[in-house]
Design a protein around this motif. Structure first.
Motif, PDB file in Angstrom:
ATOM      1  N   TYR A   1       0.757  -1.161   0.174  1.00  0.00           N
ATOM      2  CA  TYR A   1      -0.125   0.015   0.020  1.00  0.00           C
ATOM      3  C   TYR A   1       0.820   1.356  -0.019  1.00  0.00           C
ATOM      4  CZ  TYR A   1      -2.722   3.801   2.302  1.00  0.00           C
ATOM      5  OH  TYR A   1      -3.201   5.089   2.513  1.00  0.00           O
ATOM      6  N   LEU A   2       2.022   1.089   0.898  1.00  0.00           N
ATOM      7  CA  LEU A   2       2.847   2.221   0.973  1.00  0.00           C
ATOM      8  C   LEU A   2       3.689   2.546  -0.463  1.00  0.00           C
ATOM      9  CD1 LEU A   2       4.417   1.973   4.317  1.00  0.00           C
ATOM     10  CD2 LEU A   2       2.730   3.700   3.797  1.00  0.00           C
ATOM     11  N   THR A   3       3.761   1.691  -1.283  1.00  0.00           N
ATOM     12  CA  THR A   3       4.377   1.940  -2.638  1.00  0.00           C
ATOM     13  C   THR A   3       3.336   2.721  -3.543  1.00  0.00           C
ATOM     14  OG1 THR A   3       3.625  -0.241  -3.214  1.00  0.00           O
ATOM     15  CG2 THR A   3       5.894  -0.142  -2.076  1.00  0.00           C
ATOM     16  N   TYR A   4       2.099   2.560  -3.284  1.00  0.00           N
ATOM     17  CA  TYR A   4       1.204   3.328  -4.195  1.00  0.00           C
ATOM     18  C   TYR A   4       0.584   4.597  -3.638  1.00  0.00           C
ATOM     19  CZ  TYR A   4       1.347  -1.131  -7.127  1.00  0.00           C
ATOM     20  OH  TYR A   4       1.703  -1.958  -7.698  1.00  0.00           O
ATOM     21  N   VAL A   5       0.557   4.557  -2.382  1.00  0.00           N
ATOM     22  CA  VAL A   5       0.080   5.858  -1.751  1.00  0.00           C
ATOM     23  C   VAL A   5       0.867   7.325  -1.960  1.00  0.00           C
ATOM     24  CG1 VAL A   5       0.992   5.566   0.346  1.00  0.00           C
ATOM     25  CG2 VAL A   5      -0.990   6.823   0.437  1.00  0.00           C
ATOM     26  N   THR A   6       0.222   8.455  -2.251  1.00  0.00           N
ATOM     27  CA  THR A   6       0.847   9.400  -2.251  1.00  0.00           C
ATOM     28  C   THR A   6       1.316  10.008  -1.260  1.00  0.00           C
ATOM     29  OG1 THR A   6      -0.497   9.904  -4.423  1.00  0.00           O
ATOM     30  CG2 THR A   6       0.819  11.648  -3.394  1.00  0.00           C
ATOM     31  N   PRO A   7       2.794  10.338  -1.197  1.00  0.00           N
ATOM     32  CA  PRO A   7       3.376  10.969   0.172  1.00  0.00           C
ATOM     33  C   PRO A   7       2.969  12.367   0.245  1.00  0.00           C
ATOM     34  CG  PRO A   7       5.060  10.494  -1.317  1.00  0.00           C
ATOM     35  CD  PRO A   7       3.865  10.012  -1.882  1.00  0.00           C
ATOM     36  N   MET A   8       2.818  12.901   1.393  1.00  0.00           N
ATOM     37  CA  MET A   8       2.426  14.222   1.766  1.00  0.00           C
ATOM     38  C   MET A   8       3.777  15.010   2.413  1.00  0.00           C
ATOM     39  SD  MET A   8      -0.311  15.109   0.492  1.00  0.00           S
ATOM     40  CE  MET A   8      -0.806  16.534   0.869  1.00  0.00           C
ATOM     41  N   TYR A   9       4.362  15.998   1.866  1.00  0.00           N
ATOM     42  CA  TYR A   9       5.314  16.674   2.466  1.00  0.00           C
ATOM     43  C   TYR A   9       4.878  18.180   3.163  1.00  0.00           C
ATOM     44  CZ  TYR A   9       8.190  13.660  -0.372  1.00  0.00           C
ATOM     45  OH  TYR A   9       8.732  12.407  -0.967  1.00  0.00           O
TER      46      TYR A   9
ATOM     47  N   PRO B   1       8.610  12.713   3.980  1.00  0.00           N
ATOM     48  CA  PRO B   1       7.188  13.000   3.923  1.00  0.00           C
ATOM     49  C   PRO B   1       6.572  12.913   5.569  1.00  0.00           C
ATOM     50  CG  PRO B   1       7.787  10.511   3.338  1.00  0.00           C
ATOM     51  CD  PRO B   1       9.193  11.486   3.333  1.00  0.00           C
ATOM     52  N   VAL B   2       5.771  13.807   5.809  1.00  0.00           N
ATOM     53  CA  VAL B   2       4.956  13.510   7.128  1.00  0.00           C
ATOM     54  C   VAL B   2       3.810  12.605   7.174  1.00  0.00           C
ATOM     55  CG1 VAL B   2       5.651  15.896   7.733  1.00  0.00           C
ATOM     56  CG2 VAL B   2       3.371  15.445   6.337  1.00  0.00           C
ATOM     57  N   SER B   3       3.441  12.296   5.847  1.00  0.00           N
ATOM     58  CA  SER B   3       2.193  11.169   5.705  1.00  0.00           C
ATOM     59  C   SER B   3       2.477  10.529   4.388  1.00  0.00           C
ATOM     60  CB  SER B   3       0.926  11.829   5.869  1.00  0.00           C
ATOM     61  OG  SER B   3       0.498  12.741   4.908  1.00  0.00           O
ATOM     62  N   PRO B   4       2.194   9.404   4.179  1.00  0.00           N
ATOM     63  CA  PRO B   4       1.911   8.378   5.392  1.00  0.00           C
ATOM     64  C   PRO B   4       3.008   8.170   6.137  1.00  0.00           C
ATOM     65  CG  PRO B   4       2.176   7.280   3.262  1.00  0.00           C
ATOM     66  CD  PRO B   4       2.342   8.759   3.090  1.00  0.00           C
ATOM     67  N   ASN B   5       3.113   7.896   7.456  1.00  0.00           N
ATOM     68  CA  ASN B   5       3.907   7.358   8.445  1.00  0.00           C
ATOM     69  C   ASN B   5       4.200   5.817   8.197  1.00  0.00           C
ATOM     70  OD1 ASN B   5       5.663   6.717  10.666  1.00  0.00           O
ATOM     71  ND2 ASN B   5       5.153   8.472  11.636  1.00  0.00           N
ATOM     72  N   HIS B   6       5.318   5.346   7.414  1.00  0.00           N
ATOM     73  CA  HIS B   6       5.640   3.966   7.113  1.00  0.00           C
ATOM     74  C   HIS B   6       5.759   3.331   8.214  1.00  0.00           C
ATOM     75  CE1 HIS B   6       6.565   6.118   3.361  1.00  0.00           C
ATOM     76  NE2 HIS B   6       6.654   4.914   2.932  1.00  0.00           N
ATOM     77  N   ILE B   7       6.365   3.668   9.404  1.00  0.00           N
ATOM     78  CA  ILE B   7       6.400   2.670  10.800  1.00  0.00           C
ATOM     79  C   ILE B   7       5.085   2.589  11.225  1.00  0.00           C
ATOM     80  CG2 ILE B   7       7.590   2.415  12.734  1.00  0.00           C
ATOM     81  CD1 ILE B   7       9.931   3.872  11.692  1.00  0.00           C
ATOM     82  N   VAL B   8       4.336   3.758  11.618  1.00  0.00           N
ATOM     83  CA  VAL B   8       3.016   3.509  12.121  1.00  0.00           C
ATOM     84  C   VAL B   8       2.016   2.761  11.504  1.00  0.00           C
ATOM     85  CG1 VAL B   8       1.004   4.803  12.909  1.00  0.00           C
ATOM     86  CG2 VAL B   8       3.320   5.869  13.300  1.00  0.00           C
ATOM     87  N   ILE B   9       2.172   2.933   9.982  1.00  0.00           N
ATOM     88  CA  ILE B   9       1.179   2.071   9.378  1.00  0.00           C
ATOM     89  C   ILE B   9       1.509   0.559   9.491  1.00  0.00           C
ATOM     90  CG2 ILE B   9       0.364   1.783   6.725  1.00  0.00           C
ATOM     91  CD1 ILE B   9       0.238   4.757   6.264  1.00  0.00           C
ATOM     92  N   ILE B  10       2.775   0.368   9.034  1.00  0.00           N
ATOM     93  CA  ILE B  10       3.215  -1.091   9.173  1.00  0.00           C
ATOM     94  C   ILE B  10       2.896  -1.740  10.394  1.00  0.00           C
ATOM     95  CG2 ILE B  10       5.223  -2.547   8.956  1.00  0.00           C
ATOM     96  CD1 ILE B  10       6.297  -0.639   7.076  1.00  0.00           C
TER      97      ILE B  10
ATOM     98  N   ILE C   1       4.015  17.618  -3.376  1.00  0.00           N
ATOM     99  CA  ILE C   1       5.560  18.291  -3.973  1.00  0.00           C
ATOM    100  C   ILE C   1       6.162  18.905  -2.804  1.00  0.00           C
ATOM    101  CG2 ILE C   1       6.627  19.300  -5.720  1.00  0.00           C
ATOM    102  CD1 ILE C   1       3.898  18.851  -7.359  1.00  0.00           C
ATOM    103  N   PRO C   2       7.498  18.727  -2.513  1.00  0.00           N
ATOM    104  CA  PRO C   2       7.996  19.242  -1.395  1.00  0.00           C
ATOM    105  C   PRO C   2       8.122  20.821  -1.699  1.00  0.00           C
ATOM    106  CG  PRO C   2       9.038  17.155  -1.925  1.00  0.00           C
ATOM    107  CD  PRO C   2       8.166  17.406  -2.726  1.00  0.00           C
ATOM    108  N   GLN C   3       8.866  21.159  -3.026  1.00  0.00           N
ATOM    109  CA  GLN C   3       8.952  22.449  -3.248  1.00  0.00           C
ATOM    110  C   GLN C   3       7.859  23.202  -3.498  1.00  0.00           C
ATOM    111  OE1 GLN C   3      12.337  23.512  -3.922  1.00  0.00           O
ATOM    112  NE2 GLN C   3      11.016  25.507  -4.010  1.00  0.00           N
ATOM    113  N   LYS C   4       6.599  22.796  -3.787  1.00  0.00           N
ATOM    114  CA  LYS C   4       5.393  23.416  -3.749  1.00  0.00           C
ATOM    115  C   LYS C   4       4.881  23.869  -2.567  1.00  0.00           C
ATOM    116  CE  LYS C   4       0.784  23.169  -5.964  1.00  0.00           C
ATOM    117  NZ  LYS C   4      -0.196  22.274  -6.544  1.00  0.00           N
ATOM    118  N   SER C   5       4.990  23.019  -1.557  1.00  0.00           N
ATOM    119  CA  SER C   5       4.721  23.444  -0.081  1.00  0.00           C
ATOM    120  C   SER C   5       5.636  24.492   0.324  1.00  0.00           C
ATOM    121  CB  SER C   5       4.821  22.280   0.787  1.00  0.00           C
ATOM    122  OG  SER C   5       6.020  21.728   0.990  1.00  0.00           O
ATOM    123  N   ALA C   6       6.867  24.641  -0.018  1.00  0.00           N
ATOM    124  CA  ALA C   6       7.789  25.522   0.692  1.00  0.00           C
ATOM    125  C   ALA C   6       7.648  26.943  -0.233  1.00  0.00           C
ATOM    126  CB  ALA C   6       9.446  25.226   0.461  1.00  0.00           C
ATOM    127  N   ASP C   7       7.166  26.726  -1.463  1.00  0.00           N
ATOM    128  CA  ASP C   7       7.123  28.142  -2.226  1.00  0.00           C
ATOM    129  C   ASP C   7       5.773  28.588  -1.801  1.00  0.00           C
ATOM    130  OD1 ASP C   7       9.149  27.580  -3.551  1.00  0.00           O
ATOM    131  OD2 ASP C   7       8.221  26.698  -5.549  1.00  0.00           O
TER     132      ASP C   7
END
Length: 659
Positions: A32-40, A474-483, A225-231
């Motif tokens: 699931y983590l390989t397909y979910v979109t990470p949020m920065y 990324p801040v979400s998803p949290n890989h360790i918590v989800i696993i 997108i990390p750059q988009k959030s910072a911009d």
């Protein structure tokens, strides 16, 4: 202890299933983590201006924000999240157009790494709708709008849709820097409306204070997108500061215009008030009412002092005149009143009178009063006394004249204060109006200067103390918590499933369950046996227990029954028969199903036995077992029983086998 073991026995039995479920849950989570979109997440911190201080030790800058409202931190937070400020920020960053790369499983948003760039020319009709773009080759593509046929086009050529137009061109800079970037692919473009875009941004934007008493605010924005959030947060902070400067400048400019109008009006009122005071003073002959009144009062007081002094002198002179006109002309017996009549001439006259009187007395000692020399002295005395009395009378007349003049002057001076209260009241009213206009005029001019300073100083004391940088994690998803959660859910689910299956199936799992739910006591408990030696040892022990319980008395019949043939009835029958035989007993086994593979067994599967009555069957069994110490009856299946209950009734003891 036994109860605890009984509770965990299903867990131990299902341990392989639990382990398999746990591994499967972790694998599913990783997939699931390989397909979910990470949020920065990116954060920028702003220190708010202190409106009462400005820069330290700089009084000029204190007045820059003189017209800014004293906003609280909560109000500033709401301003930062306001739709107007977000709209300014998105206009600067051009976030209205969103481009996605469409894969078989995932849809990935493109920002700075987009191989193609889309410029909307006229897409008002297609707001908030997805336009499909399929790049066919390095120079051609197809555009498909909703409910429309695909339109082919070439890069840098305007594509005309049914209700709009769009321009698509390649990102030459990116393709030159990254030549391995895939250009040919499936894309989706969405031109978002301002309302939808702001609504989407508000869901991912969080503005929080560092502390309720600390004027520091953190802007946090999440994006795929990390750059988009910072911009975005950096531009939002800049827009906030620019909006602050603009609003301050606008307020100062508006204030300057207002103050100019008010200053002009107050100046006219001030001039009018000055003219009224001037005309009133000219008409009334007033230079300075206060000083004039003080001078007149001082003059009247001095005149009254003089009048009192003259009045006292007049009274003294009257007494002196009365004394001089007294019949007693002997001045030797009178002391001069120097306080009343102190001029030199009077003093000399008094001295001469006293001398003449003294000389007269001396003469009277020698001569008679009628003597010529005495008469001459008396005549001189009479002349001097007359002269002295006339002088006192004239002096008294002169003082009275002065007294009357002073009294008249006092009355004239007091007439100045006629109507003084009215003049003072009128002047106070006019001076009060003048002071009000003058104070307003001075205050407005001071504030105008301050507003001009604030208008000219296009700076802000809001400071960005920590600009945002693109996040690497990324801040979400949290890989360790989800696993971990997935593993826990799989573990809990598998354990719950095991116990549910254990609860709903009808299998008896332990001795305690039988004893708790059945009134019949348990005679034998047979564990899982792996070898023949272990089987022989077990049944020999059980034979001894049955003997101790009185099951093996001479001639007893033990009927062994079960619900089905798979419960282990035949196994127990054969095992007990061999054990009793080892004890030296003569054993006979009656097999009423004919399936028992034992040399001691006698098959009783003939149908003739099934039609006998209890008495006949019991008589038959008695005849067959006369020479045996113990009879074992292998009963038929109770689920298809025909004579099972009958056999149990003719037995001395019954053993019911449950697996």
């Amino acid at each position: 202890m036994k109860e605890s073991i009984r509770l965990i026995r299903p867990f131990l039995r299902g341990l392989p299933f639990i382990i398999m479920s746990l591994v499967l849950g972790i694998l599913i989570a990783q997939k699931y983590l390989t397909y979910v979109t990470p949020m920065y997440e990116s954060t920028v911190k702003i220190k708010l201006a202190d409106l009462t201080q400005g820069l330290p030790n700089n009084n000029l800058f204190k007045d820059f924000d003189v017209f800014a409202s004293s906003n609280k931190i909560a109000a500033e937070i709401e301003l930062m999240k306001s739709s107007s400020l977000l709209a300014k920020t998105t206009d600067m960053l051009h976030f209205n157009g969103e481009l996605y790369r469409v894969g078989d499983v995932m849809v990935q948003e493109l920002y700075m790494d987009a191989p193609i760039q889309v410029t909307p020319i006229s897409l008002t009709y297609y707001l908030d709708t997805k336009i499909s773009i399929e790049v066919i080759s390095d120079s051609t593509f197809k555009v498909t709008a909703p409910d429309e046929d695909p339109i082919s086009g070439r890069f840098r050529d305007t594509v005309y849709l049914s209700n709009g137009s769009i321009l698509i061109y390649k990102n030459q800079q990116l393709l030159a820097e990254k030549p391995n970037t895939d250009l040919i692919d499936q894309y989706e473009y969405t031109q978002m409306s301002s309302e939808k875009l702001i609504e989407k941004i508000k869901k991912n934007l969080d503005v929080i204070p560092a502390d309720k008493d600390v004027p520091v605010i953190s802007m946090i924005y999440k994006s795929a997108i990390p750059q988009k959030s910072a911009d975005f947060v950096n531009q939002l902070a800049k827009s906030y500061i620019e909006d602050y400067i603009e609003s301050k400048y606008t307020a100062a400019e508006t204030t300057v215009r207002f103050l100019d109008d008010r200053i002009q009006q107050v100046s006219i009122d001030l001039s009018t008030s000055e003219n009224l005071i001037e005309d009133y003073k000219n008409n009334k002959g007033i230079v300075n009412l206060r000083q004039e009144s003080e001078t007149d009062l001082r003059k009247i007081a001095q005149l009254k002092i003089q009048l009192t002094s003259i009045k006292i002198s007049l009274k003294a002179m009257q007494e002196l005149e009365d004394n001089l006109r007294n019949d007693n002309k002997d001045f030797l017996l009178k002391a001069p009143n120097f306080q009343t009549y102190t001029d030199l001439l009077s003093t000399e006259l008094l001295k001469k009178v006293k001398n003449l009187q003294a000389e007269r007395r001396d003469l009277l000692l020698i001569f008679t009063p009628n003597d010529t020399r005495v008469k001459v002295i008396e005549d001189k005395l009479d002349d001097l006394i007359v002269y002295l009395i006339e002088g006192v009378t004239n002096s008294k007349r002169n003082q009275r004249t002065k007294y009357l003049q002073l009294k008249a002057e006092i009355e004239e001076a007091q007439r100045v204060f006629d109507g003084f209260a009215s003049k003072q009241k009128d002047l106070n009213v006019m001076n009060r109006d003048f002071n009000i206009y003058e104070s307003s005029y001075n205050f407005l001019n001071e504030k105008r200067i301050e507003a001009e300073i604030a208008k000219a100083a296009k700076i802000s004391f809001h400071r960005i103390i920590s600009p945002a940088t693109p996040s690497k994690k990324p801040v979400s998803p949290n890989h360790i918590v989800i696993i971990i959660i997935s593993g826990l859910l799989a573990l809990i689910g598998s354990i719950a499933l095991i116990y549910v299956v254990h609860a709903i199936k009808g299998k008896v799992n332990d001795l305690e369950t039988i004893e708790a739910r059945c009134a019949i006591p348990v005679a034998i408990k047979t564990p899982f046996i792996l070898s023949q030696e272990e089987s022989d040892r077990h049944f020999l022990k059980e034979a001894i227990q049955l003997e101790l319980k009185g099951f093996t008395d001479q001639g007893n019949r033990i009927c062994i029954s079960s619900q089905t043939n798979k419960e282990g009835r035949q196994f127990h029958t054969s095992g007990l028969a061999k054990a009793f035989r080892k004890q030296g007993r003569k054993i006979m086994v009656l097999d009423f199903q004919g399936i028992l593979n034992n040399e001691l067994a006698t098959s009783m599967s003939d149908e003739a036995y099934r039609s006998m009555s209890k008495i006949d069957l019991e008589s038959l069994i008695s005849k067959m077992t006369t020479d045996y110490d113990l009879v074992l009856i292998d009963n038929e299946e109770m689920q298809h029983e025909q004579i099972g209950l009958l056999l149990m009734s003719v037995a001395t003891h019954n053993l019911y086998v449950i697996d």
